[in-house]
Write a protein that holds these residues in place. Structure first.
Motif, PDB file in Angstrom:
ATOM      1  N   ILE A 195      19.177  67.463  84.669  1.00  0.00           N
ATOM      2  CA  ILE A 195      20.309  66.615  85.048  1.00  0.00           C
ATOM      3  C   ILE A 195      20.414  66.638  86.569  1.00  0.00           C
ATOM      4  O   ILE A 195      20.213  67.687  87.201  1.00  0.00           O
ATOM      5  CB  ILE A 195      21.617  67.088  84.362  1.00  0.00           C
ATOM      6  CG1 ILE A 195      22.758  66.125  84.658  1.00  0.00           C
ATOM      7  CG2 ILE A 195      22.019  68.487  84.778  1.00  0.00           C
ATOM      8  CD1 ILE A 195      24.032  66.435  83.861  1.00  0.00           C
ATOM      9  N   ASN A 205      23.631  58.389  85.565  1.00  0.00           N
ATOM     10  CA  ASN A 205      22.922  57.419  84.723  1.00  0.00           C
ATOM     11  C   ASN A 205      22.621  57.996  83.349  1.00  0.00           C
ATOM     12  O   ASN A 205      21.591  57.707  82.760  1.00  0.00           O
ATOM     13  CB  ASN A 205      21.629  56.958  85.401  1.00  0.00           C
ATOM     14  CG  ASN A 205      21.259  55.542  84.972  1.00  0.00           C
ATOM     15  OD1 ASN A 205      22.112  54.784  84.536  1.00  0.00           O
ATOM     16  ND2 ASN A 205      19.995  55.207  85.062  1.00  0.00           N
ATOM     17  N   ILE A 206      23.563  58.793  82.859  1.00  0.00           N
ATOM     18  CA  ILE A 206      23.382  59.346  81.514  1.00  0.00           C
ATOM     19  C   ILE A 206      24.659  59.110  80.694  1.00  0.00           C
ATOM     20  O   ILE A 206      25.757  59.116  81.231  1.00  0.00           O
ATOM     21  CB  ILE A 206      23.053  60.869  81.530  1.00  0.00           C
ATOM     22  CG1 ILE A 206      24.054  61.648  82.381  1.00  0.00           C
ATOM     23  CG2 ILE A 206      21.635  61.116  82.012  1.00  0.00           C
ATOM     24  CD1 ILE A 206      23.865  63.156  82.281  1.00  0.00           C
ATOM     25  N   MET A 237      19.365  70.127  88.648  1.00  0.00           N
ATOM     26  CA  MET A 237      18.464  70.143  89.806  1.00  0.00           C
ATOM     27  C   MET A 237      19.257  70.324  91.095  1.00  0.00           C
ATOM     28  O   MET A 237      20.055  69.467  91.465  1.00  0.00           O
ATOM     29  CB  MET A 237      17.688  68.822  89.827  1.00  0.00           C
ATOM     30  CG  MET A 237      16.784  68.638  91.019  1.00  0.00           C
ATOM     31  SD  MET A 237      15.633  69.982  91.282  1.00  0.00           S
ATOM     32  CE  MET A 237      14.575  69.808  89.849  1.00  0.00           C
ATOM     33  N   ILE A 269      24.101  54.353  96.570  1.00  0.00           N
ATOM     34  CA  ILE A 269      23.681  54.489  95.165  1.00  0.00           C
ATOM     35  C   ILE A 269      23.941  55.943  94.760  1.00  0.00           C
ATOM     36  O   ILE A 269      23.472  56.870  95.421  1.00  0.00           O
ATOM     37  CB  ILE A 269      22.191  54.128  94.976  1.00  0.00           C
ATOM     38  CG1 ILE A 269      21.970  52.652  95.341  1.00  0.00           C
ATOM     39  CG2 ILE A 269      21.750  54.393  93.544  1.00  0.00           C
ATOM     40  CD1 ILE A 269      20.520  52.180  95.219  1.00  0.00           C
ATOM     41  N   GLN A 305      13.861  56.063  87.894  1.00  0.00           N
ATOM     42  CA  GLN A 305      14.129  54.671  87.479  1.00  0.00           C
ATOM     43  C   GLN A 305      13.779  53.680  88.570  1.00  0.00           C
ATOM     44  O   GLN A 305      14.044  52.490  88.410  1.00  0.00           O
ATOM     45  CB  GLN A 305      15.583  54.503  87.062  1.00  0.00           C
ATOM     46  CG  GLN A 305      16.557  54.498  88.259  1.00  0.00           C
ATOM     47  CD  GLN A 305      17.822  53.727  87.972  1.00  0.00           C
ATOM     48  OE1 GLN A 305      18.562  54.115  87.109  1.00  0.00           O
ATOM     49  NE2 GLN A 305      18.061  52.623  88.702  1.00  0.00           N
ATOM     50  N   ALA A 324      18.484  47.998  95.178  1.00  0.00           N
ATOM     51  CA  ALA A 324      19.681  47.203  95.468  1.00  0.00           C
ATOM     52  C   ALA A 324      19.323  46.156  96.513  1.00  0.00           C
ATOM     53  O   ALA A 324      18.465  46.403  97.369  1.00  0.00           O
ATOM     54  CB  ALA A 324      20.812  48.096  95.982  1.00  0.00           C
TER      55      ALA A 324
HETATM   56  C1  FAD Z   1      28.788  53.270  89.976  1.00  0.00           C
HETATM   57  C2  FAD Z   1      27.295  53.299  89.857  1.00  0.00           C
HETATM   58  C3  FAD Z   1      26.553  52.451  90.657  1.00  0.00           C
HETATM   59  C4  FAD Z   1      25.148  52.434  90.552  1.00  0.00           C
HETATM   60  N1  FAD Z   1      24.437  51.574  91.337  1.00  0.00           N
HETATM   61  C5  FAD Z   1      23.088  51.552  91.258  1.00  0.00           C
HETATM   62  C6  FAD Z   1      22.317  50.672  92.062  1.00  0.00           C
HETATM   63  O1  FAD Z   1      22.841  49.907  92.862  1.00  0.00           O
HETATM   64  N2  FAD Z   1      20.967  50.707  91.933  1.00  0.00           N
HETATM   65  C7  FAD Z   1      20.346  51.554  91.059  1.00  0.00           C
HETATM   66  O2  FAD Z   1      19.107  51.536  91.005  1.00  0.00           O
HETATM   67  N3  FAD Z   1      21.047  52.404  90.272  1.00  0.00           N
HETATM   68  C8  FAD Z   1      22.403  52.421  90.348  1.00  0.00           C
HETATM   69  N4  FAD Z   1      23.113  53.275  89.553  1.00  0.00           N
HETATM   70  C9  FAD Z   1      22.393  54.197  88.668  1.00  0.00           C
HETATM   71  C10 FAD Z   1      22.224  55.600  89.276  1.00  0.00           C
HETATM   72  O3  FAD Z   1      22.764  55.667  90.562  1.00  0.00           O
HETATM   73  C11 FAD Z   1      20.728  55.943  89.351  1.00  0.00           C
HETATM   74  O4  FAD Z   1      20.146  55.875  88.069  1.00  0.00           O
HETATM   75  C12 FAD Z   1      20.474  57.331  89.943  1.00  0.00           C
HETATM   76  O5  FAD Z   1      19.109  57.442  90.295  1.00  0.00           O
HETATM   77  C13 FAD Z   1      20.825  58.443  88.958  1.00  0.00           C
HETATM   78  O6  FAD Z   1      20.715  59.660  89.646  1.00  0.00           O
HETATM   79  P1  FAD Z   1      21.301  60.986  89.015  1.00  0.00           P
HETATM   80  O7  FAD Z   1      20.862  62.119  89.894  1.00  0.00           O
HETATM   81  O8  FAD Z   1      22.766  60.840  88.799  1.00  0.00           O
HETATM   82  O9  FAD Z   1      20.521  61.059  87.632  1.00  0.00           O
HETATM   83  P2  FAD Z   1      21.061  61.564  86.210  1.00  0.00           P
HETATM   84  O10 FAD Z   1      22.062  60.565  85.695  1.00  0.00           O
HETATM   85  O11 FAD Z   1      21.483  62.971  86.298  1.00  0.00           O
HETATM   86  O12 FAD Z   1      19.713  61.465  85.374  1.00  0.00           O
HETATM   87  C14 FAD Z   1      19.179  60.191  85.039  1.00  0.00           C
HETATM   88  C15 FAD Z   1      17.808  60.419  84.355  1.00  0.00           C
HETATM   89  O13 FAD Z   1      16.869  60.914  85.310  1.00  0.00           O
HETATM   90  C16 FAD Z   1      16.366  62.185  84.895  1.00  0.00           C
HETATM   91  N5  FAD Z   1      16.271  63.012  86.100  1.00  0.00           N
HETATM   92  C17 FAD Z   1      17.234  63.246  87.023  1.00  0.00           C
HETATM   93  N6  FAD Z   1      16.779  64.029  88.017  1.00  0.00           N
HETATM   94  C18 FAD Z   1      15.480  64.299  87.719  1.00  0.00           C
HETATM   95  C19 FAD Z   1      14.462  65.070  88.361  1.00  0.00           C
HETATM   96  N7  FAD Z   1      14.680  65.724  89.522  1.00  0.00           N
HETATM   97  N8  FAD Z   1      13.257  65.144  87.771  1.00  0.00           N
HETATM   98  C20 FAD Z   1      13.009  64.507  86.598  1.00  0.00           C
HETATM   99  N9  FAD Z   1      13.939  63.770  85.934  1.00  0.00           N
HETATM  100  C21 FAD Z   1      15.165  63.664  86.491  1.00  0.00           C
HETATM  101  C22 FAD Z   1      17.375  62.742  83.897  1.00  0.00           C
HETATM  102  O14 FAD Z   1      16.758  63.634  82.968  1.00  0.00           O
HETATM  103  C23 FAD Z   1      17.859  61.452  83.227  1.00  0.00           C
HETATM  104  O15 FAD Z   1      16.932  61.052  82.231  1.00  0.00           O
HETATM  105  C24 FAD Z   1      24.511  53.313  89.629  1.00  0.00           C
HETATM  106  C25 FAD Z   1      25.269  54.202  88.859  1.00  0.00           C
HETATM  107  C26 FAD Z   1      26.649  54.190  88.949  1.00  0.00           C
HETATM  108  C27 FAD Z   1      27.450  55.145  88.099  1.00  0.00           C
END
Ligand code: FAD
Length: 159
Positions: A50, A55-56, A69, A115, A125, A129
């Motif tokens: 996590i 994005n979960i 992480m 982001i 992913q 943007a």
């Molecule tokens: C309000 C809002 C606005 C957003 N705007 C955008 C946008 O403009 N553009 C965009 O692209 N996305 C956007 N997102 C989505 C989000 O920001 C991205 O998906 C971001 O990369 C998620 O990061 P996280 O660390 O929170 O991942 P998490 O939600 O913690 O994890 C997401 C996935 O990635 C995996 N993961 C996380 N870290 C690692 C790692 N180090 N190694 C391997 N796997 C891992 C997890 O297992 C899970 O499957 C938005 C989300 C929100 C809530």
């Protein structure tokens, strides 16, 4: 490295789902990450990473080991007139990293500011943007090949 049982995830996911991790650990180094995965494997637990939890969707409690992480650090690897390569930890906050690049006059990531989430999740992913995607700015990613976990090994995958 401290492993917690029945750990609340409500504050660790953007939607605030009140789910629990069966077991939970924060890792700050590669070696702690390997130890965490080895621990999960030894208990025959599933494991998942996590980051910022933005994005979960946690429909229910997470079985096995949830690994938060938190590997930090930013290091300038090389700089030329047209390009700068920075080694950045997967646990760094993405927006803070973008802000840091701009403060240092390393231009390019502006459209990807604000982001939510971590640096490590960005290539998962391919965050994007305003018509830009992070893949255009990635030189390489260090990954763990889960097929080579005994002993664990890190691979560098070039973009
Ligand atoms: C309000 C809002 C606005 C957003 N705007 C955008 C946008 O403009 N553009 C965009 O692209 N996305 C956007 N997102 C989505 C989000 O920001 C991205 O998906 C971001 O990369 C998620 O990061 P996280 O660390 O929170 O991942 P998490 O939600 O913690 O994890 C997401 C996935 O990635 C995996 N993961 C996380 N870290 C690692 C790692 N180090 N190694 C391997 N796997 C891992 C997890 O297992 C899970 O499957 C938005 C989300 C929100 C809530």
């Amino acid at each position: 490295m401290q492993i917690h049982s029945n750990y609340p995830l409500q504050l660790l996911n953007s939607f605030g789902f009140a789910a629990f991790a069966q077991e939970f650990v924060s890792v700050k180094t590669n070696s702690e990450l390997f130890d965490a995965i080895s621990y999960a494997n030894s208990k025959k637990f599933p494991w998942q990473i996590i980051g910022g939890g933005s994005n979960i969707v946690l429909r229910s409690n997470l079985p096995g080991l949830t690994i938060q992480m938190q590997i930090l650090g930013k290091k300038l690897v090389r700089e030329t007139e047209s390009k700068v390569v920075i080694d950045v930890g997967a646990g760094e906050n993405w927006h803070d990293f973008v802000a840091w690049t701009l403060e240092n006059n390393y231009l390019g990531l502006e459209n990807l500011a604000l982001i939510p989430g971590t640096v490590g999740a960005a290539p998962i992913q391919n965050i994007g943007a305003y018509g830009q995607e992070v893949e255009a700015f990635i030189d390489s990613v260090e990954v763990i090949d889960t097929a080579l976990l005994n002993p664990p090994q890190i691979k560098k995958v070039s973009a």
